[in-house]
Motif scaffolding. Sequence first.
Motif, mmCIF file in Angstrom:
data_model
loop_
_atom_site.group_PDB
_atom_site.id
_atom_site.type_symbol
_atom_site.label_atom_id
_atom_site.label_comp_id
_atom_site.label_asym_id
_atom_site.label_seq_id
_atom_site.Cartn_x
_atom_site.Cartn_y
_atom_site.Cartn_z
ATOM 1 N N GLY A 106 0.809 -1.209 0.000
ATOM 2 C CA GLY A 106 0.000 0.000 0.000
ATOM 3 C C GLY A 106 0.843 1.260 0.000
ATOM 4 N N ALA A 107 0.287 2.326 -0.562
ATOM 5 C CA ALA A 107 0.963 3.625 -0.585
ATOM 6 C C ALA A 107 -0.083 4.733 -0.486
ATOM 7 N N ILE A 108 0.260 5.769 0.285
ATOM 8 C CA ILE A 108 -0.562 6.978 0.353
ATOM 9 C C ILE A 108 0.125 8.041 -0.484
ATOM 10 N N LEU A 109 -0.551 8.472 -1.539
ATOM 11 C CA LEU A 109 0.026 9.444 -2.458
ATOM 12 C C LEU A 109 -0.629 10.809 -2.258
ATOM 13 N N TYR A 110 0.046 11.849 -2.702
ATOM 14 C CA TYR A 110 -0.487 13.205 -2.665
ATOM 15 C C TYR A 110 -0.332 13.758 -4.061
ATOM 16 N N THR A 111 -1.434 13.790 -4.814
ATOM 17 C CA THR A 111 -1.352 14.077 -6.237
ATOM 18 C C THR A 111 -2.646 14.710 -6.718
ATOM 19 N N GLU A 150 -10.207 13.322 -11.985
ATOM 20 C CA GLU A 150 -11.666 13.378 -12.042
ATOM 21 C C GLU A 150 -12.222 14.679 -11.475
ATOM 22 N N GLN A 151 -11.380 15.386 -10.733
ATOM 23 C CA GLN A 151 -11.816 16.646 -10.124
ATOM 24 C C GLN A 151 -11.252 17.813 -10.937
ATOM 25 N N MET A 200 -4.542 16.093 -3.844
ATOM 26 C CA MET A 200 -5.350 15.385 -2.857
ATOM 27 C C MET A 200 -4.623 14.104 -2.454
ATOM 28 N N TYR A 201 -4.979 13.608 -1.284
ATOM 29 C CA TYR A 201 -4.437 12.314 -0.869
ATOM 30 C C TYR A 201 -5.213 11.196 -1.567
ATOM 31 N N LYS A 202 -4.482 10.149 -1.892
ATOM 32 C CA LYS A 202 -5.078 8.956 -2.495
ATOM 33 C C LYS A 202 -4.434 7.719 -1.890
ATOM 34 N N ASP A 223 -10.190 14.707 2.896
ATOM 35 C CA ASP A 223 -9.549 15.488 3.952
ATOM 36 C C ASP A 223 -8.309 16.201 3.416
ATOM 37 N N ARG A 224 -8.204 17.487 3.683
ATOM 38 C CA ARG A 224 -7.024 18.238 3.260
ATOM 39 C C ARG A 224 -5.794 17.876 4.081
#
Length: 409
Positions: A129-134, A138-139, A146-148, A171-172
């Motif tokens: 797993g990885a938490i990305l900020y990109t 779609e927005q 945003m975090y993904k 969440d920001r």
Amino acid sequence: MNKSFLRASCALFAALCIVQLAACKSAPKATAAPQSFNDAVRTAASALITQVKRQEGITGRAVGMAGLGGKTILMLDPVVDANTAEVNQSSLAVERILAEEATRISEGQWSVLPLSLETYDSARYVISGAILYTVNPEQAADKHKMYKLALAAVERKSGKVVASSEAWIADRKIDVTPTASYSDSPMYLKDKRVAGQIETAQMAPGNQADPEYFNSLPTASLITEADKAYEAGQLEQALGMYKTASLRPDGQIMKTYAGLYQTNRRLGKLNEAEIAFGQLVNIGYQNNNISTKLIFGVASTDFVNDNELRAQYSIWLRQIAKLFARSEGCLIIAGHSSKTGSANFNDQLSLQRATTVQRIMQKDFPQIQRRSRAVGRGWTENIVGTGTDDLQDAIDRRVEFRLTDCAKL
């Protein structure tokens, strides 16, 4: 039986098989609509576990086959923050929710266990797993990052990705407080193995996991156990496991030597700590990634007023200076700043910080003025870019050392 009917039936069966295989190769991703952190994690976890359960049915394997206590074992590699290469409090929350969803969907027949040598051989799948900020494509109206969360399940024996999912987080801010073994690290530890984990976490089913990442999982299991011992204050035990990892070919990674540095330092073995840091610098040099956690005072070119940290900074800069003094190349010392204040102010501040570091290193690297250049990047190379001036964007206030061609200075 009519031959035309037989041919038509076979063609239909073949088409159905192709559709079924395609479905396995491109399992549906979780919804792209941003959700609260907990809901997003639960969405991604549920989608992943459901796909794994479907995979078990397609291949004809019994859910409860082989594993501790007769349960199917899903072994969880610590979820990593893709920006910092750290495991943080949000990572731990993901792991907890994954375990809950696996228990619920399998009706108690599966267990999600931490990466460890004890469970490695009995695990059927490894979850990466990885938490990305990109940027979320779609927005379209929202250009902010945003975090993904990205998750993938890899079959342990074959190294094949069998399921994947993702979810966008509304969440920001999330809790990016690192766990102790990462908080105490002198550098951001993004190397080839971590890059492979991040890549694998985003792979679609049917792909092979990154080989450098996947093949190193047994040694990573040992390092994960060492991290837990370190965080529990069992320093001698942690030190022994980090040392064992350092003797393995695939243990020559930044995390191993950061662990040796931290543990030796806390045990008062300062000479050994400095040697370990020197080895960490060498590996960073090979990856062209020496990104130190040098903390300056707010809007200042002075290091933070903490005697213990300043003592560590002396070790770090001495070893980095000695490495480059021995090398044949030249050095870029790049200062960075977070996105607060004016661009011009931050350009100047980041340059002054880089110049401060360059001056400190001169004692151990006498040729530094000739063989290095201090540059200020301001906020132009922010990784996070929130401008919150806290843990969330701490990596934006880093100092980096990169090898360069002397002709380009």
